[in-house]
Design an enzyme around this catalytic site. Sequence first.
Site, PDB file in Angstrom:
ATOM      1  N   ALA A  65       0.987  -1.317  -0.117  1.00 28.17           N
ATOM      2  CA  ALA A  65       0.017   0.003  -0.138  1.00 28.17           C
ATOM      3  C   ALA A  65       1.004   1.392  -0.034  1.00 28.17           C
ATOM      4  CB  ALA A  65      -0.773  -0.004   1.087  1.00 28.17           C
ATOM      5  N   GLY A 110       0.495  -5.699   0.194  1.00 27.42           N
ATOM      6  CA  GLY A 110      -0.502  -5.714  -0.661  1.00 27.42           C
ATOM      7  C   GLY A 110      -0.037  -6.122  -2.194  1.00 27.42           C
ATOM      8  N   GLU A 113      -0.347  -9.881  -1.939  1.00 28.16           N
ATOM      9  CA  GLU A 113      -1.774 -10.170  -2.142  1.00 28.16           C
ATOM     10  C   GLU A 113      -2.157 -10.115  -3.619  1.00 28.16           C
ATOM     11  OE1 GLU A 113      -4.056  -9.150   1.998  1.00 28.16           O
ATOM     12  OE2 GLU A 113      -2.594  -7.385   1.405  1.00 28.16           O
ATOM     13  N   GLU A 133       2.372  -6.796   7.789  1.00 34.61           N
ATOM     14  CA  GLU A 133       1.275  -5.941   8.072  1.00 34.61           C
ATOM     15  C   GLU A 133       1.427  -5.808   9.660  1.00 34.61           C
ATOM     16  OE1 GLU A 133      -0.205  -6.626   3.794  1.00 34.61           O
ATOM     17  OE2 GLU A 133       0.919  -7.706   5.314  1.00 34.61           O
TER      18      GLU A 133
END
Length: 260
Positions: A65, A110, A113, A133
Amino acid sequence: MHPLIRLETQNSVAIWTIHRPERRNALSRDMFVELGRLAARAASDTELRAVVITAEGEEAFCSGADLKERILLNAEQAREVLDRCRDAFDAIDSLPVPVVAALNGVALGGGLELALTADFRVAVESVVLGLPETGLGIIPGAGGTQRLPRLIGPARAKEMIVLGKRLSAHEALAMGLINRIAEPGQSARACALTFLEPLNRMAPLAVRSALVAVDQGLDCGLAEGLDAERRAYEQTLLSHDREEALAAFRDKRPPHFKGH
């Protein structure tokens, strides 16, 4: 303005290249919108055979992110961005054609992901993969806690999610997180396109039906999965491609599939 994700098509393969090298290809709110748009376009393209997702540069596939953007958001705004992210990632995950994440550099948070939404992952040897995270006071919120355990098992996934373990390319290959490591001097993109070459010999409808059968079976018990397989098989049973494959076998020639 330069596009956040560059799109090109090569031999019926759509290639999406994340283009934010100055931010290590970090995921922004606008990028989720663009990913969703590209996924919708790919889902409706009947000529498409596969999608490759890669990124600009040699340092990062995606560093996660965009924290400089996130730090300016309140909790409600962060939820809205996460909803956009989930929608985009789910759309990629449900594409009816094979998706390959070509990891040209680190894939963290992310970024990993995003790679997990693909059917396959290939990587350069220098890649590092991880979900950091919990060290940032949150947990993976874009599917990492669900897709990763399904891929490598819960114990290994928890080691990455809870303890923040990062993997090298060879560690990821050994546990099935990636499918192939690029040859020395070979780009992740070139590796992905080489990886997909067998698709040229496969019947498009059969490929799509096989993906549906596998993906639906992951979310249910064996009996329900076998029912999903039977429904997917029925899609191919009366197809032109099946008749063409049998005719080609009889005539001792390569089949000419049309995708229906």
